[in-house]
Structures are given as C-alpha cells and as structure tokens.
Scaffold this motif. Structure first.
Motif, PDB file in Angstrom:
ATOM      1  N   PRO A   1       0.807  -1.230   0.000  1.00 15.48           N
ATOM      2  CA  PRO A   1       0.000   0.000   0.000  1.00 15.48           C
ATOM      3  C   PRO A   1       0.834   1.271   0.000  1.00 15.48           C
ATOM      4  CG  PRO A   1      -0.845  -1.586   1.601  1.00 15.48           C
ATOM      5  CD  PRO A   1       0.485  -2.102   1.143  1.00 15.48           C
ATOM      6  N   ARG A   2       2.050   1.210   0.509  1.00 13.78           N
ATOM      7  CA  ARG A   2       2.909   2.397   0.563  1.00 13.78           C
ATOM      8  C   ARG A   2       3.815   2.509  -0.658  1.00 13.78           C
ATOM      9  NH1 ARG A   2       6.581   2.289   4.400  1.00 13.78           N
ATOM     10  NH2 ARG A   2       6.279   0.273   5.360  1.00 13.78           N
ATOM     11  N   CYS A   3       3.782   1.520  -1.512  1.00 10.61           N
ATOM     12  CA  CYS A   3       4.661   1.508  -2.668  1.00 10.61           C
ATOM     13  C   CYS A   3       4.065   2.388  -3.775  1.00 10.61           C
ATOM     14  CB  CYS A   3       4.848   0.071  -3.163  1.00 10.61           C
ATOM     15  SG  CYS A   3       6.160  -0.098  -4.378  1.00 10.61           S
ATOM     16  N   PRO A   4       4.822   3.339  -4.304  1.00 12.19           N
ATOM     17  CA  PRO A   4       4.276   4.252  -5.317  1.00 12.19           C
ATOM     18  C   PRO A   4       4.045   3.576  -6.664  1.00 12.19           C
ATOM     19  CG  PRO A   4       6.622   4.650  -5.021  1.00 12.19           C
ATOM     20  CD  PRO A   4       6.229   3.654  -3.974  1.00 12.19           C
ATOM     21  N   LYS A   5       4.602   2.383  -6.853  1.00 17.03           N
ATOM     22  CA  LYS A   5       4.466   1.655  -8.114  1.00 17.03           C
ATOM     23  C   LYS A   5       4.202   0.186  -7.804  1.00 17.03           C
ATOM     24  CE  LYS A   5       7.582   4.858 -10.445  1.00 17.03           C
ATOM     25  NZ  LYS A   5       8.783   5.016 -11.300  1.00 17.03           N
ATOM     26  N   PRO A   6       3.819  -0.602  -8.800  1.00 12.26           N
ATOM     27  CA  PRO A   6       3.614  -2.033  -8.547  1.00 12.26           C
ATOM     28  C   PRO A   6       4.855  -2.669  -7.926  1.00 12.26           C
ATOM     29  CG  PRO A   6       2.800  -1.442 -10.714  1.00 12.26           C
ATOM     30  CD  PRO A   6       3.509  -0.232 -10.191  1.00 12.26           C
ATOM     31  N   LEU A   7       4.645  -3.516  -6.934  1.00 11.27           N
ATOM     32  CA  LEU A   7       5.740  -4.182  -6.231  1.00 11.27           C
ATOM     33  C   LEU A   7       5.847  -5.624  -6.725  1.00 11.27           C
ATOM     34  CD1 LEU A   7       7.910  -4.236  -4.000  1.00 11.27           C
ATOM     35  CD2 LEU A   7       6.099  -4.820  -2.368  1.00 11.27           C
ATOM     36  N   ARG A   8       6.995  -5.961  -7.294  1.00 15.98           N
ATOM     37  CA  ARG A   8       7.220  -7.299  -7.827  1.00 15.98           C
ATOM     38  C   ARG A   8       8.433  -7.916  -7.128  1.00 15.98           C
ATOM     39  NH1 ARG A   8       7.086  -5.279 -14.112  1.00 15.98           N
ATOM     40  NH2 ARG A   8       4.909  -4.519 -14.152  1.00 15.98           N
ATOM     41  N   ILE A   9       8.200  -9.064  -6.504  1.00 14.78           N
ATOM     42  CA  ILE A   9       9.281  -9.761  -5.802  1.00 14.78           C
ATOM     43  C   ILE A   9       9.468 -11.136  -6.423  1.00 14.78           C
ATOM     44  CG2 ILE A   9      10.088 -10.663  -3.591  1.00 14.78           C
ATOM     45  CD1 ILE A   9       8.525  -8.531  -2.179  1.00 14.78           C
ATOM     46  N   SER A  10      10.695 -11.441  -6.812  1.00 15.94           N
ATOM     47  CA  SER A  10      11.024 -12.749  -7.370  1.00 15.94           C
ATOM     48  C   SER A  10      11.980 -13.465  -6.429  1.00 15.94           C
ATOM     49  CB  SER A  10      11.644 -12.601  -8.760  1.00 15.94           C
ATOM     50  OG  SER A  10      12.799 -11.780  -8.712  1.00 15.94           O
ATOM     51  N   TYR A  11      12.035 -14.785  -6.557  1.00 18.16           N
ATOM     52  CA  TYR A  11      12.813 -15.596  -5.621  1.00 18.16           C
ATOM     53  C   TYR A  11      13.697 -16.600  -6.356  1.00 18.16           C
ATOM     54  CZ  TYR A  11       9.180 -13.985  -2.366  1.00 18.16           C
ATOM     55  OH  TYR A  11       8.310 -13.224  -1.623  1.00 18.16           O
ATOM     56  N   ASP A  12      14.827 -16.885  -5.764  1.00 18.71           N
ATOM     57  CA  ASP A  12      15.686 -18.003  -6.170  1.00 18.71           C
ATOM     58  C   ASP A  12      16.317 -18.540  -4.883  1.00 18.71           C
ATOM     59  OD1 ASP A  12      17.298 -19.862  -7.367  1.00 18.71           O
ATOM     60  OD2 ASP A  12      18.789 -18.406  -8.089  1.00 18.71           O
ATOM     61  N   LEU A  13      15.524 -19.307  -4.141  1.00 15.93           N
ATOM     62  CA  LEU A  13      15.925 -19.742  -2.807  1.00 15.93           C
ATOM     63  C   LEU A  13      16.461 -21.172  -2.862  1.00 15.93           C
ATOM     64  CD1 LEU A  13      12.949 -18.277  -0.738  1.00 15.93           C
ATOM     65  CD2 LEU A  13      15.138 -17.202  -1.326  1.00 15.93           C
ATOM     66  N   GLN A  14      17.753 -21.290  -3.166  1.00 15.07           N
ATOM     67  CA  GLN A  14      18.375 -22.614  -3.158  1.00 15.07           C
ATOM     68  C   GLN A  14      18.477 -23.145  -1.729  1.00 15.07           C
ATOM     69  OE1 GLN A  14      22.038 -22.680  -5.429  1.00 15.07           O
ATOM     70  NE2 GLN A  14      21.239 -21.187  -6.908  1.00 15.07           N
ATOM     71  N   VAL A  15      18.536 -22.229  -0.768  1.00 13.58           N
ATOM     72  CA  VAL A  15      18.477 -22.587   0.653  1.00 13.58           C
ATOM     73  C   VAL A  15      17.209 -21.942   1.207  1.00 13.58           C
ATOM     74  CG1 VAL A  15      19.654 -22.487   2.882  1.00 13.58           C
ATOM     75  CG2 VAL A  15      21.000 -22.596   0.773  1.00 13.58           C
ATOM     76  N   PRO A  16      16.132 -22.711   1.399  1.00  8.58           N
ATOM     77  CA  PRO A  16      14.848 -22.107   1.797  1.00  8.58           C
ATOM     78  C   PRO A  16      14.822 -21.559   3.220  1.00  8.58           C
ATOM     79  CG  PRO A  16      14.683 -24.495   1.750  1.00  8.58           C
ATOM     80  CD  PRO A  16      16.023 -24.163   1.182  1.00  8.58           C
ATOM     81  N   ASP A  17      15.601 -22.181   4.143  1.00  4.27           N
ATOM     82  CA  ASP A  17      15.624 -21.747   5.545  1.00  4.27           C
ATOM     83  C   ASP A  17      16.980 -21.132   5.878  1.00  4.27           C
ATOM     84  OD1 ASP A  17      13.172 -22.905   5.583  1.00  4.27           O
ATOM     85  OD2 ASP A  17      13.759 -24.646   6.776  1.00  4.27           O
ATOM     86  N   ILE A  18      16.955 -20.048   6.634  1.00  7.03           N
ATOM     87  CA  ILE A  18      18.194 -19.431   7.087  1.00  7.03           C
ATOM     88  C   ILE A  18      18.298 -19.559   8.598  1.00  7.03           C
ATOM     89  CG2 ILE A  18      18.319 -17.814   5.159  1.00  7.03           C
ATOM     90  CD1 ILE A  18      17.257 -15.659   7.053  1.00  7.03           C
ATOM     91  N   HIS A  19      19.506 -19.358   9.116  1.00 10.30           N
ATOM     92  CA  HIS A  19      19.783 -19.491  10.547  1.00 10.30           C
ATOM     93  C   HIS A  19      19.670 -18.105  11.166  1.00 10.30           C
ATOM     94  CE1 HIS A  19      22.664 -20.741  13.969  1.00 10.30           C
ATOM     95  NE2 HIS A  19      21.529 -21.366  14.135  1.00 10.30           N
TER      96      HIS A  19
END
Length: 271
Positions: A127-145
């Motif tokens: 809602p605060r983003c002045p333009k469309p927000l697009r997030i892409s992922y490449d999570l070879q390690v899905p969980d982090i410590h």
C-alpha cells in the motif's frame, strides 16, 4: 652543546607531536558533537510529520466532525494508529541498537523459512509503494539461521529501502531475493532496481546516523526520503550479532544489492 641541541630538538618534536595529537582529538570531538546535533535535528524533523498527523486526526475525531461519516472516521482512525505504530517502531529501533552496541541483546537463531517472511512484508509494503511491487525468488536454501523476532525487521529495512528509493523512470519496484550455500555459510542477496548508491558512500552507509548527518539542513535531492540513518545501522548490528557479515554493491541509477552471509543451520536444528 651538541647534546643540548639534540635534546632540544627531541623536545620540540615531542611538543609538535602532542599539539598534532590534541588537534586530532579536538577534531574528533567536534565531529561527534556535530553527529549528535545532526541526529537531534533529523529526529525532530522525522517525528514532526507523524505527530502532526496524529494531532490533526485526533482533533477532527474529538470535535465529532466525522460522526456522520463512519467510513471516513474509520480511515482517520487507521491513519492515527499507523503513525503511532511508526513512532513506536522508531523508538524501539533506537533502544535495540543501544542494546546491540553494548552487547546486551542476545539472538536466538533457528531454522527460519525466508519466503513467508518476505511475502508477509510485501503485503504490508504494497500500500505504501508508489508503483507495482514485484518480488522474485531463487531460494536454493529455503531456511536461514536467524532470530525469528529480529530478522523480519532486518528484511523490512532492506525491502523498505527498495520502496523508498524507487527510480522515477522504473515501471515497477522489482526486488529479487536469492540464497545459496557457500561453504559453511548461507549467502542471502536482496537486489532492487532503485536509484543506487554512489560508490563513495558504500563504505559509510552502515554507520549510525549517516543519512541524518549527510542530509542535515537541506531537503534530500530527487525526492529521496530523509530519516535518522538508523535502518542500515540496525541491519548491520543484527547481522553481526548473528555472527554474519553484510556488504552493499551498487550501480548508481540502476540497482543496489545487499549481500549477507550467515552461518549455516546446524544438523540438530534441521532435525
């Protein structure tokens, strides 16, 4: 006479060294005082807007001018609540930074799924983003410590920066989140298509109050936001408390990427 001249020369050199050292100390003290003054200026400036919004909203609600407009009244309640939460978040950030710097805050790293954290933050940021927000992922390690309480705040600061520093000519705010294993560490990268960071500032962006000091007494250029300069300092301190490292890479006017290296999850924690 020769010994006397030599002793005099040594004493003169010592006196000159002491004077130079005192000048350095005075300059350092002057810089510290200036930074404190700059922070006070930035803090007052940054808190003035939400406080003004809260006061204006409360006055309208108190006068009853919105009693016959329930939808608008509810909207004003939401604005006041959001601004109050914003002030509380700033206050908490200062307190947490103080604890981190004095080693009084302990992290409790655990196996933390990264994608759900980012997706939840994206919903709040959209809602605060002045333009469309697009997030892409490449999570070879899905969980982090990472610590489940404080790590979302780290991600929020980095994603929020991508939104704040949107390039004017960009069609959308594009953020790419990737992870991969690197030896006994997990490398996390957050890349955006924003304004970028000048090369001369890359080594100082994690300093406390850096942005507040840099922008004192003038409005930020090109619509860039003002602020305390606490966000990236907070990120740096939390990453260090996790036993990790962080650095920034950027091409001005095109992109910025933050690279975080965290210790990998131990086998016991995976189980």
């Amino acid at each position: 006479m020769g010994l006397l001249l030599a002793a005099t020369a040594v004493m003169m050199l010592f006196v000159i060294y002491c004077i130079v050292w005192q000048v350095k100390i005075l300059r350092r003290m002057s810089r510290v005082l200036r930074i404190r003054e700059d922070f006070s200026y930035a803090m007052v400036h940054d808190m003035k807007t939400p406080l003004s919004s809260i006061i204006m909203t409360v006055e309208l609600l108190h006068q009853g001018r919105l009693d016959d407009k329930p939808q608008l009244r509810e909207r004003y309640f939401s604005i006041a609540e959001a601004e109050a939460r914003h002030l509380l978040a700033l206050t908490n950030k200062v307190l947490i930074l103080s604890k981190l710097e004095h080693h009084r805050l302990r992290m409790n790293p655990e196996a933390l799924p990264l994608r759900p954290v980012v997706e939840e933050l994206a919903v709040r940021l959209a809602p605060r983003c002045p333009k469309p927000l697009r997030i892409s992922y490449d999570l070879q390690v899905p969980d982090i410590h990472a610590d489940a309480e404080h790590w979302p705040e780290v991600m929020q600061n980095l994603l929020d920066n991508a939104v704040k520093y949107t390039r004017p000519d960009a069609e959308a705010v594009e953020i790419h989140v990737s992870t991969h294993a690197e030896g006994r560490h997990t490398e996390l990268r957050i890349r955006d298509n924003g304004r970028g960071i000048p090369r001369r500032h890359l080594h100082t962006i994690f300093d406390k109050y850096e942005r507040a000091s840099a922008e004192r007494g003038r409005q930020p250029q090109d619509g860039a936001p003002a602020g305390f300069g606490l966000g990236l300092s907070f990120v740096h301190q939390v990453v260090r408390a996790h036993g990790g490292t962080i650095r920034a890479e950027s091409e001005e006017g095109k992109w910025t990427e933050f690279v975080i290296r965290l210790p990998e999850i131990q086998e016991k924690e995976k189980e």
